[in-house]
Structures are given as C-alpha cells and as structure tokens.
Design a protein around this motif. Structure first.
Motif, PDB file in Angstrom:
ATOM      1  N   LEU A   1      55.096   2.825  19.889  1.00  0.00           N
ATOM      2  CA  LEU A   1      54.569   2.636  21.243  1.00  0.00           C
ATOM      3  C   LEU A   1      55.401   1.661  22.065  1.00  0.00           C
ATOM      4  N   TRP A   2      56.188   0.812  21.397  1.00  0.00           N
ATOM      5  CA  TRP A   2      57.069  -0.098  22.129  1.00  0.00           C
ATOM      6  C   TRP A   2      58.100   0.675  22.938  1.00  0.00           C
ATOM      7  N   MET A   3      58.381   1.911  22.553  1.00  0.00           N
ATOM      8  CA  MET A   3      59.363   2.723  23.256  1.00  0.00           C
ATOM      9  C   MET A   3      58.942   2.967  24.713  1.00  0.00           C
ATOM     10  N   PHE A   4      57.640   2.967  24.984  1.00  0.00           N
ATOM     11  CA  PHE A   4      57.147   3.295  26.304  1.00  0.00           C
ATOM     12  C   PHE A   4      57.020   2.083  27.232  1.00  0.00           C
ATOM     13  N   VAL A   5      57.346   0.897  26.747  1.00  0.00           N
ATOM     14  CA  VAL A   5      57.319  -0.312  27.570  1.00  0.00           C
ATOM     15  C   VAL A   5      58.697  -0.478  28.215  1.00  0.00           C
ATOM     16  N   PRO A   6      58.750  -0.583  29.549  1.00  0.00           N
ATOM     17  CA  PRO A   6      60.052  -0.723  30.209  1.00  0.00           C
ATOM     18  C   PRO A   6      60.832  -1.933  29.685  1.00  0.00           C
ATOM     19  N   PHE A   7      62.120  -1.791  29.545  1.00  0.00           N
ATOM     20  CA  PHE A   7      63.075  -2.769  29.060  1.00  0.00           C
ATOM     21  C   PHE A   7      62.913  -3.027  27.569  1.00  0.00           C
ATOM     22  N   VAL A   8      61.702  -3.165  27.085  1.00  0.00           N
ATOM     23  CA  VAL A   8      61.462  -3.399  25.665  1.00  0.00           C
ATOM     24  C   VAL A   8      61.836  -2.149  24.865  1.00  0.00           C
ATOM     25  N   GLY A   9      61.638  -0.972  25.456  1.00  0.00           N
ATOM     26  CA  GLY A   9      61.977   0.273  24.779  1.00  0.00           C
ATOM     27  C   GLY A   9      63.454   0.375  24.442  1.00  0.00           C
ATOM     28  N   GLY A  10      64.304  -0.091  25.336  1.00  0.00           N
ATOM     29  CA  GLY A  10      65.745  -0.075  25.062  1.00  0.00           C
ATOM     30  C   GLY A  10      66.127  -1.018  23.942  1.00  0.00           C
ATOM     31  N   ILE A  11      65.554  -2.199  23.944  1.00  0.00           N
ATOM     32  CA  ILE A  11      65.812  -3.160  22.874  1.00  0.00           C
ATOM     33  C   ILE A  11      65.270  -2.625  21.551  1.00  0.00           C
ATOM     34  N   PHE A  12      64.088  -2.009  21.591  1.00  0.00           N
ATOM     35  CA  PHE A  12      63.493  -1.435  20.392  1.00  0.00           C
ATOM     36  C   PHE A  12      64.375  -0.321  19.824  1.00  0.00           C
ATOM     37  N   SER A  13      64.957   0.500  20.690  1.00  0.00           N
ATOM     38  CA  SER A  13      65.854   1.560  20.234  1.00  0.00           C
ATOM     39  C   SER A  13      67.093   0.977  19.558  1.00  0.00           C
ATOM     40  N   LEU A  14      67.622  -0.102  20.099  1.00  0.00           N
ATOM     41  CA  LEU A  14      68.777  -0.751  19.473  1.00  0.00           C
ATOM     42  C   LEU A  14      68.404  -1.347  18.118  1.00  0.00           C
ATOM     43  N   LEU A  15      67.210  -1.903  18.000  1.00  0.00           N
ATOM     44  CA  LEU A  15      66.753  -2.420  16.708  1.00  0.00           C
ATOM     45  C   LEU A  15      66.694  -1.300  15.670  1.00  0.00           C
ATOM     46  N   LEU A  16      66.173  -0.156  16.076  1.00  0.00           N
ATOM     47  CA  LEU A  16      66.100   0.974  15.142  1.00  0.00           C
ATOM     48  C   LEU A  16      67.485   1.441  14.722  1.00  0.00           C
ATOM     49  N   LEU A  17      68.448   1.261  15.596  1.00  0.00           N
ATOM     50  CA  LEU A  17      69.810   1.679  15.287  1.00  0.00           C
ATOM     51  C   LEU A  17      70.478   0.762  14.277  1.00  0.00           C
ATOM     52  N   PHE A  18      70.206  -0.543  14.353  1.00  0.00           N
ATOM     53  CA  PHE A  18      70.947  -1.505  13.547  1.00  0.00           C
ATOM     54  C   PHE A  18      70.195  -2.089  12.349  1.00  0.00           C
ATOM     55  N   VAL A  19      68.867  -1.975  12.300  1.00  0.00           N
ATOM     56  CA  VAL A  19      68.111  -2.530  11.173  1.00  0.00           C
ATOM     57  C   VAL A  19      68.299  -1.614   9.965  1.00  0.00           C
ATOM     58  N   PRO A  20      68.708  -2.175   8.818  1.00  0.00           N
ATOM     59  CA  PRO A  20      68.910  -1.326   7.637  1.00  0.00           C
ATOM     60  C   PRO A  20      67.576  -0.800   7.087  1.00  0.00           C
ATOM     61  N   GLY A  21      67.631   0.352   6.481  1.00  0.00           N
ATOM     62  CA  GLY A  21      66.445   0.952   5.881  1.00  0.00           C
ATOM     63  C   GLY A  21      66.175   0.391   4.500  1.00  0.00           C
TER      64      GLY A  21
END
Length: 61
Positions: free
Chosen positions: A29-49
């Motif tokens: 749901l953080w994806m739908f918050v303006p500005f926070v969604g972009g940061i959240f997408s970058l976190l998903l890109l760089f946080v290891p699984g």
C-alpha cells in the motif's frame, strides 16, 4: 486500459517481491502514497531477499 493492466502487473510483482523479502503484504500500500511510492520501489529493488526456501503451504491450508 493499458494503464490499468500495467498497474495490475506492477502490484503483482511488488507483492511477490515483498513475500521474497519477508515483509508484510500490506506494505504494498505504500506504493500508492505520493513520493513514498518511488522510494518504496527503490527499496524493493535493492533490499536482498531471503536465503532460505519459501514455504507456501500456509497459503493453501
């Protein structure tokens, strides 16, 4: 129409990635918050699984 299909695929990918990281599925749901969604997408890109195998049996029980 194309925008809705793209948003659906993006949301599905994010939920899959959040499961792989081990976070709560509600985090998408953080994806739908303006500005926070972009940061959240970058976190998903760089946080290891997680290293261990994922047990999906609790989803189907």
């Amino acid at each position: 129409m194309t925008l809705y299909i793209t948003a659906c695929f993006q949301t599905c990918w994010m939920v899959h990635r959040i499961n792989h990281i081990g976070w709560s599925r509600w985090s998408v749901l953080w994806m739908f918050v303006p500005f926070v969604g972009g940061i959240f997408s970058l976190l998903l890109l760089f946080v290891p699984g997680r290293k261990e195998a994922t047990d999906y049996s609790e989803l189907f029980a």
